[in-house]
Write a protein that holds these residues in place. Sequence first.
Motif, PDB file in Angstrom:
ATOM      1  N   GLY A 166       0.820  -1.197   0.000  1.00 29.03           N
ATOM      2  CA  GLY A 166       0.000   0.000   0.000  1.00 29.03           C
ATOM      3  C   GLY A 166       0.858   1.252   0.000  1.00 29.03           C
ATOM      4  O   GLY A 166       2.084   1.190   0.155  1.00 29.03           O
ATOM      5  N   ALA A 167       0.201   2.384  -0.137  1.00 25.74           N
ATOM      6  CA  ALA A 167       0.931   3.644  -0.270  1.00 25.74           C
ATOM      7  C   ALA A 167       1.524   4.137   1.034  1.00 25.74           C
ATOM      8  O   ALA A 167       2.256   5.127   1.053  1.00 25.74           O
ATOM      9  N   GLY A 168       1.223   3.467   2.137  1.00 27.18           N
ATOM     10  CA  GLY A 168       1.746   3.891   3.424  1.00 27.18           C
ATOM     11  C   GLY A 168       0.687   4.598   4.248  1.00 27.18           C
ATOM     12  O   GLY A 168      -0.396   4.931   3.773  1.00 27.18           O
ATOM     13  N   GLY A 169       1.008   4.824   5.511  1.00 23.65           N
ATOM     14  CA  GLY A 169       0.052   5.468   6.389  1.00 23.65           C
ATOM     15  C   GLY A 169      -1.190   4.614   6.566  1.00 23.65           C
ATOM     16  O   GLY A 169      -1.121   3.382   6.707  1.00 23.65           O
ATOM     17  N   SER A 191      -9.997   6.599  21.161  1.00 25.85           N
ATOM     18  CA  SER A 191      -9.052   5.632  20.593  1.00 25.85           C
ATOM     19  C   SER A 191      -7.628   6.167  20.713  1.00 25.85           C
ATOM     20  O   SER A 191      -7.408   7.388  20.731  1.00 25.85           O
ATOM     21  N   ASN A 192      -6.661   5.233  20.791  1.00 22.55           N
ATOM     22  CA  ASN A 192      -5.263   5.650  20.754  1.00 22.55           C
ATOM     23  C   ASN A 192      -4.808   5.933  19.328  1.00 22.55           C
ATOM     24  O   ASN A 192      -3.669   6.365  19.123  1.00 22.55           O
ATOM     25  N   ASP A 193      -5.690   5.736  18.342  1.00 24.52           N
ATOM     26  CA  ASP A 193      -5.470   6.226  16.981  1.00 24.52           C
ATOM     27  C   ASP A 193      -6.827   6.655  16.424  1.00 24.52           C
ATOM     28  O   ASP A 193      -7.428   5.982  15.585  1.00 24.52           O
ATOM     29  N   ALA A 194      -7.291   7.794  16.926  1.00 24.55           N
ATOM     30  CA  ALA A 194      -8.596   8.304  16.505  1.00 24.55           C
ATOM     31  C   ALA A 194      -8.630   8.630  15.024  1.00 24.55           C
ATOM     32  O   ALA A 194      -9.679   8.495  14.376  1.00 24.55           O
ATOM     33  N   TYR A 195      -7.481   9.041  14.464  1.00 19.03           N
ATOM     34  CA  TYR A 195      -7.444   9.370  13.035  1.00 19.03           C
ATOM     35  C   TYR A 195      -7.739   8.134  12.191  1.00 19.03           C
ATOM     36  O   TYR A 195      -8.451   8.217  11.187  1.00 19.03           O
ATOM     37  N   ALA A 196      -7.197   6.984  12.588  1.00 20.58           N
ATOM     38  CA  ALA A 196      -7.437   5.751  11.839  1.00 20.58           C
ATOM     39  C   ALA A 196      -8.919   5.405  11.839  1.00 20.58           C
ATOM     40  O   ALA A 196      -9.492   5.053  10.803  1.00 20.58           O
ATOM     41  N   VAL A 197      -9.550   5.492  12.997  1.00 19.57           N
ATOM     42  CA  VAL A 197     -10.969   5.161  13.084  1.00 19.57           C
ATOM     43  C   VAL A 197     -11.806   6.152  12.272  1.00 19.57           C
ATOM     44  O   VAL A 197     -12.731   5.766  11.554  1.00 19.57           O
ATOM     45  N   ASN A 198     -11.465   7.431  12.374  1.00 16.54           N
ATOM     46  CA  ASN A 198     -12.201   8.447  11.614  1.00 16.54           C
ATOM     47  C   ASN A 198     -12.105   8.205  10.110  1.00 16.54           C
ATOM     48  O   ASN A 198     -13.097   8.222   9.386  1.00 16.54           O
TER      49      ASN A 198
END
Length: 223
Positions: free
Chosen positions: A92-95, A121-128
């Motif tokens: 994948g492209a990363g991130g 979450s400890n990774d709210a950006y991922a869930v969002n």
Amino acid sequence: AWRNQVLVLSTYVVAYLGVLLAVTSLVALDRMGSRFLAPLYVPSIVLLLIAMDDTLYARRTTNTAVVVVVLIWCFVFGRYAVRNVLAMHVDGAGGYSSQSWETSETIAHLRVAPLSPPVYSNDAYAVNILTGMSTRPSPRRYMFNSRQTPTDDLGRFTTAMDTTASAHLVWFDGVKRDYLYPIGDLQKHVLLVVESRFADGTIYEVKPCSQPALHGQVTGERQ
């Protein structure tokens, strides 16, 4: 005319590096890497080629030498670029577009069974980004990359738990962020009840410590 252009490019490179060093010493940013140095790549390459051409011309060598050096440079760094492209094709492209996130069991579960807010979450950006759920970051011990700047996140978090009927915490095992409170510290202030456990994370129901566990299992083993 070209000397004026060299002066402008050189001034830009020196000024940008100076400002970057000053800002990173005053503000808690990420480590200085390709993201911050990207604006220097093009002017630096132009200055390098001008310097090479000027040096070779002064020694009365042919332009063929310049071409050979550029071709060697393209070959060496071209191999690096090709490896990166091939790796991105596989992983994948990363991130959050990487294979590990696309195959996350926790994310797959949240996509088909979204949680009612509030969700932390400890990774709210991922869930969002990957599920579309509105998610808040879990409490921080200190400001990002700034251990000398404590926060009041934990106090506001426990107060919020006292005033809400139900909340959830999505915890990813592979996300390591030292500035966040680990599970072991959070369970000293709130009750964490395991709702679902996956290969890459756990979903907890969060309750005030005064409330009994209604279902599931209280755990603090994941740090």
